[in-house]
Each structure stands twice: as structure tokens, then as C-alpha cells.
Design a protein around this motif. Structure first.
Motif, PDB file in Angstrom:
ATOM      1  N   GLU A 148     -33.019  54.363   8.650  1.00 49.06           N
ATOM      2  CA  GLU A 148     -31.655  53.971   8.280  1.00 49.06           C
ATOM      3  C   GLU A 148     -30.676  55.096   8.604  1.00 49.06           C
ATOM      4  O   GLU A 148     -30.939  56.260   8.320  1.00 49.06           O
ATOM      5  CB  GLU A 148     -31.591  53.639   6.794  1.00 49.06           C
ATOM      6  N   HIS A 149     -29.539  54.759   9.183  1.00 50.73           N
ATOM      7  CA  HIS A 149     -28.578  55.786   9.585  1.00 50.73           C
ATOM      8  C   HIS A 149     -27.225  55.640   8.894  1.00 50.73           C
ATOM      9  O   HIS A 149     -26.327  56.433   9.131  1.00 50.73           O
ATOM     10  CB  HIS A 149     -28.361  55.751  11.102  1.00 50.73           C
ATOM     11  N   GLY A 150     -27.093  54.658   8.036  1.00 53.91           N
ATOM     12  CA  GLY A 150     -25.822  54.479   7.361  1.00 53.91           C
ATOM     13  C   GLY A 150     -25.752  55.220   6.043  1.00 53.91           C
ATOM     14  O   GLY A 150     -26.663  55.949   5.655  1.00 53.91           O
ATOM     15  N   ALA A 151     -24.663  55.008   5.332  1.00 55.20           N
ATOM     16  CA  ALA A 151     -24.459  55.697   4.058  1.00 55.20           C
ATOM     17  C   ALA A 151     -25.485  55.267   3.022  1.00 55.20           C
ATOM     18  O   ALA A 151     -25.746  55.995   2.060  1.00 55.20           O
ATOM     19  CB  ALA A 151     -23.049  55.426   3.543  1.00 55.20           C
ATOM     20  N   GLY A 152     -26.084  54.107   3.199  1.00 57.35           N
ATOM     21  CA  GLY A 152     -27.028  53.612   2.212  1.00 57.35           C
ATOM     22  C   GLY A 152     -28.466  53.959   2.511  1.00 57.35           C
ATOM     23  O   GLY A 152     -29.371  53.328   1.955  1.00 57.35           O
ATOM     24  N   ARG A 153     -28.703  54.948   3.384  1.00 53.64           N
ATOM     25  CA  ARG A 153     -30.093  55.264   3.727  1.00 53.64           C
ATOM     26  C   ARG A 153     -30.859  55.729   2.495  1.00 53.64           C
ATOM     27  O   ARG A 153     -30.303  56.420   1.636  1.00 53.64           O
ATOM     28  CB  ARG A 153     -30.152  56.314   4.829  1.00 53.64           C
ATOM     29  N   PRO A 154     -32.109  55.308   2.372  1.00 53.55           N
ATOM     30  CA  PRO A 154     -32.916  55.726   1.215  1.00 53.55           C
ATOM     31  C   PRO A 154     -33.020  57.241   1.134  1.00 53.55           C
ATOM     32  O   PRO A 154     -33.215  57.916   2.156  1.00 53.55           O
ATOM     33  CB  PRO A 154     -34.283  55.090   1.502  1.00 53.55           C
ATOM     34  N   GLN A 155     -32.860  57.759  -0.053  1.00 53.94           N
ATOM     35  CA  GLN A 155     -32.890  59.205  -0.242  1.00 53.94           C
ATOM     36  C   GLN A 155     -34.325  59.722  -0.320  1.00 53.94           C
ATOM     37  O   GLN A 155     -35.216  59.052  -0.822  1.00 53.94           O
ATOM     38  CB  GLN A 155     -32.138  59.581  -1.515  1.00 53.94           C
ATOM     39  N   MET A 156     -34.511  60.940   0.162  1.00 49.30           N
ATOM     40  CA  MET A 156     -35.792  61.618   0.011  1.00 49.30           C
ATOM     41  C   MET A 156     -35.870  62.246  -1.376  1.00 49.30           C
ATOM     42  O   MET A 156     -34.857  62.433  -2.052  1.00 49.30           O
ATOM     43  CB  MET A 156     -35.942  62.692   1.092  1.00 49.30           C
TER      44      MET A 156
END
Length: 490
Positions: A179-187
Motif C-alpha cells: 500500500e502506498h497511500g495514507a492508509g497503508r497498514p502501519q508496522m
């Protein structure tokens, strides 16, 4: 109603992180954790030494070839993989048709010499038969590729990535990378987790205790950053300061006055930046600044090197000539001894580690190592009153065997084998009971099954040799001699 199954996040490796985190990638790549395993590439320091106890001489050449001689016999072995960054030392692994074993020789960096690996010091032969199990390799490398049903069979190489990868501490990264948008899953950011989950990230590899017991149906290698380590394994220690061991950092720190006074505020990340190691010229100032966040200069007049005085390096009790840092932060450095023979009781490291099953298994594991009769009795008492899964049955079988109750031991070993057909211990010991009862063909079948799962199980090789000799099977004896020669240089 349609049931939707979500695929779990997958591991993608350090290079998937490098594009966005180039600076961290470069600095982390130079750390001991990132360099904690790999393929032997031929950059070894050549050396020669003789092991006094065995009379075996070793000559190590840079490509990773070890020439072994004892008397008139000469042979050689190849070092395929290394374990350890080389900061304190490096041990090595040797592969035999995909089965991976620990080599008996280690490079000790602080002494600048080769010598016997930890645990091999008293050997009278040159053993190349110590199986490398998955949980061990998992703490030195990333994405291990082991074959289920075997004790030590792996793909080549046995890990998809050398060293400890970013995802060991931050969790699988496939969804984050995709995912490359603002909503990409966080690590996972360990520093932002609650203390138990935060500390688990480090403890998964930097703590051993006197015993580490897997929960029923779980394995340490299944743990993922962000989870509770106590859901996978439980740790047990003696009720006094632990001896300095190769992986005793967490319990040593927990026993320190600094940790006791600071509580959850103090953790590994207080002093260590996992992404970089301070350069030699900045090390004293770096760690002094960490100490001064709680202390003040007026408390000490011995100079700026806080770590040099209060975190001395010492020889570990389980690491050969290894020298590591004492994290108990003693006010006055001194030797910390093993518990005396009278101090035999174990206790859970934390409240979350408690459990009668796990404590019983811990007593059984430690008793097998120490021979302490009180620990054996406590193990038997506890394990006789908990649910009888395969791990419990296996330890109870051993305790019955030690008590001379062959019938009870055999029944339990057979129960273990029904639950886990790959249990080498059960296969070998059932074979022993069958052999004693004159059921020689059945015994041979069990020992052969054990050798399919690990071709160098010493008890299976010896027992088969005796059985083949009794049957007059000369071909079988010769085949075993060749197998033994691959496992041990005598």
C-alpha cells in the motif's frame, strides 16, 4: 452468508524496506544483529589448534575447509554457514545432505583464536552430530526454511535472509509495502507498545532463563512482534541472580537495582538504538548520557566510563571462551555464581509465565541437566496432575524410566508416538524397550525411523550396530560405520 478468509501478512525482507528507509537500512546493516548469520564466503581467519582432551588437531583454511587429524586418520569437513556477528565470536554450521549440524570449532574474536565450541570442551572425539533445531536458528537468521517432520533438515540455504531482519522487531511487511497511500497498514513500533509486548520483542532472543518451555501447541518461532511472548513460551529462573550466560540479558537486567527502581520505564531501548551501534570513539559518552538520564555526576568520582565500571564484561558459563556484558549493573562488580546445590527451586520469571504444566516441564528439563533428585521429584509431582499432552507425556516417560518403571515409561512413549510420529526420543526409547524384550525387528524399525529424521542420532546408530551384530548383518554394520564416520571423527 459468504465466509471471507484474510491472508496473513508475509515477510518481504530488508531490501523491501530500503527504498523508503535508506538511512536506517544502511546503519542497521552494519549492526551485529544484522550480521548474526550467513553463508561462509571464504573470509575466515586461518588457524591451527589441537584439542588436548581428544587429541584431535584442526587446521582451518579461509575457504571454510577444516582439516581434521587424529593419529593416522585424516579427513576434512566444510563450514557452510556461520552464526554470530564476529564481535564476540562466530560458530559454524555444517550441512550433510541438507541436515544441519553445529561444528565443534568456534572463532573467539576477543582472544583472536580458534578453539572448541561451547559444550564441546570435554569431548574425547570430534563430534559433527549436534543437530541445529529451528528455534535456535530462528534467533540468528530470518525466514528459516526447515522441513516439518525432521529435527534438522533445511533448504539450501536454511534461511531466506541472513541475520536478524527488520521484520523480527517490526512484524511482517507485505501489506505495508503493497500500500502506498495514507492508509497503508502501519508496522509495529516496539517503543509504542505496552511494556509486556515491548519487552517481548527483545526477550524472544535475548532471554533463556534456566528453562524456556513452549506452551501447549505453540513454538517460540511462531511468535510475531506485537504479540505477548507469554502466549508462546514461559520462562523459569532460580530465585537469585542468574549466572552470566550467552542469552541472559533480560533476566540480568530485571535483577538490577536500576530496573527495580525504574520499573517499566527502563527497557532495552532506553540504552540501545537497535538501528545503529555507537562508534568506538563515542561509546563512553553515548552510554554515560543514558546513565545520566537517571543519575547525576556527583554520585561517582571514578570518571566518565559508567559502563566500564558497572557493566563489566565477563566469561559466560555456557559459551566456551565467550565474553559478554553483565547487564545486572552491579554497584561493585564481582563474580555471580550459580545457585548452590541447596537452592534447587525454580520460579516463573513473571506472573504471565506461571502454569503448573510449564513449571513441571521446567523442573524436568533442568533435572535432566543437573541430576537433582528434588527437581526430578517436583517434576513428577506436577506433571502427574496436568493435562497429558505429548510434551508432558514425554517428560513423564523419562521420569518413569529413571525410576525403573519400564512398563509405565513404554506406555507413555507409545502414546507420544501416536500423537507425534516424528518424536526421535520416543522412537529411540521404544526401540530400546523392544530390543530388551527380544522384539529385535521392531526395535530396528524404530531406530531406522529415528535416523530418517536426523541421520546422526548417536543412540540410534549405536543401538542399530548392536542389533545388526546380533543378527549377523555385516552389510548393515558396514553401512552404520560409514554413517558414523560422517557424524563423528574418532
Amino acid at each position: 452468508m459468504m465466509l471471507l478468509l484474510l491472508a496473513p501478512a508475509l515477510y518481504v525482507g530488508n531490501h523491501a524496506c530500503a527504498g523508503c528507509h535508506a538511512g536506517i537500512f544502511r546503519s542497521y546493516s552494519a549492526t551485529p544483529m544484522a550480521r548474526s548469520s550467513g553463508i561462509v564466503s571464504g573470509k575466515l581467519t586461518p588457524g591451527v589448534f589441537e584439542h588436548t582432551n581428544s587429541g584431535v588437531s584442526y587446521r582451518i583454511e579461509s575457504p571454510g575447509i577444516v582439516h581434521i587429524s587424529k593419529g593416522a586418520r585424516q579427513t576434512e569437513r566444510k563450514l557452510d554457514y556461520f552464526i554470530g556477528s564476529g564481535a564476540a565470536g562466530q560458530s559454524f554450521l555444517s550441512s550433510q545432505n541438507g541436515f544441519v549440524f553445529e561444528a565443534p570449532i568456534t572463532w573467539y574474536a576477543r582472544q583472536g583464536r580458534w578453539d572448541m565450541s561451547p559444550g564441546y570442551e570435554d569431548d574425547r572425539v570430534s563430534r559433527w552430530n549436534r543437530a541445529v533445531e529451528a528455534d535456535c536458528l530462528n534467533c540468528h537468521s530470518s525466514q528459516i526454511r526447515f522441513a516439518p517432520g525432521f529435527e534438522n533438515l533445511y533448504a539450501d540455504p536454511p534461511f531466506a535472509q541472513s541475520g536478524v531482519g527488520c521484520e523480527r522487531c517490526h512484524g511482517p511487511g507485505s501489506e505495508h509495502v503493497a500500500e502506498h497511500g495514507a492508509g497503508r497498514p502501519q508496522m509495529i513500533n516496539p517503543a509504542k507498545l505496552d511494556p509486556a509486548r515491548r519487552d517481548a520483542v527483545c526477550a524472544q532472543c535475548h532471554m533463556s532463563g534456566e528453562a524456556r518451555i513452549a506452551r501447549a501447541g505453540r513454538q517460540l518461532r511462531e511468535y510475531r512482534a506485537g504479540a505477548l511472548l507469554s502466549d508462546y513460551v514461559a520462562y523459569f529462573v532460580y530465585g537469585q541472580a542468574a549466572a552470566l550466560k550467552a542469552t541472559s540479558y533480560v533476566e540480568k537486567l530485571a535483577a538490577s537495582r536500576c530496573k527495580i527502581a525504574s520499573g517499566e520505564k527502563l527497557w532495552c531501548g532506553t540504552c540501545h538504538d537497535p538501528h545503529r551501534v555507537p562508534a568506538a570513539e563515542e561509546r563512553v559518552a553515548w552510554y554515560r548520557a543514558k546513565c545520566m538520564s537517571c543519575h547525576n555526576a556527583a554520585e561517582c568520582n571514578r570518571g566518565p566510563d559508567c559502563v566500564g565500571c558497572h557493566m563489566p564484561k565477563g566469561h559466560v558459563v555456557d559459551g566456551g571462551h565467550g565474553v559478554l556484558t553483565d547487564h545486572s549493573i552491579p554497584r561493585r562488580p564481582g563474580q555471580i555464581l550459580r545457585p548452590s546445590g541447596d537452592d534447587w527451586k525454580l520460579q516463573a520469571f513473571s506472573i504471565a509465565d506461571r502454569g503448573a504444566r510449564e513449571l513441571g516441564l521446567a523442573y524436568a528439563e533442568v533435572a535432566a541437566r543437573t541430576g537433582n533428585s528434588r527437581q526430578q521429584a517436583e517434576a513428577f509431582r506436577l506433571l502427574s496432575h496436568v493435562p497429558q499432552d505429548a510434551a508432558v507425556q514425554l517428560r513423564l516417560a523419562d521420569l518413569h524410566r529413571r525410576r525403573g518403571d519400564s512398563a509405565a515409561a513404554l506406555a507413555l512413549y507409545e502414546a507420544v508416538l501416536r500423537a507425534d510420529p516424528n518424536s526421535i526420543v520416543a522412537l529411540v526409547n521404544i526401540g530400546g524397550y523392544y530390543g530388551s524384550a527380544g522384539r529385535l525387528n521392531e526395535a530396528i524399525a524404530r531406530w531406522r525411523e529415528a535416523l530418517k529424521r536426523n541421520p546422526c542420532v548417536p543412540e540410534a546408530i549405536v543401538n542399530l550396530g548392536v542389533a545388526f551384530h546380533a543378527q549377523g548383518d555385516r552389510a548393515g554394520e558396514e553401512a552404520l560405520r560409514k554413517r558414523q564416520a560422517n557424524c563423528v571423527v574418532e
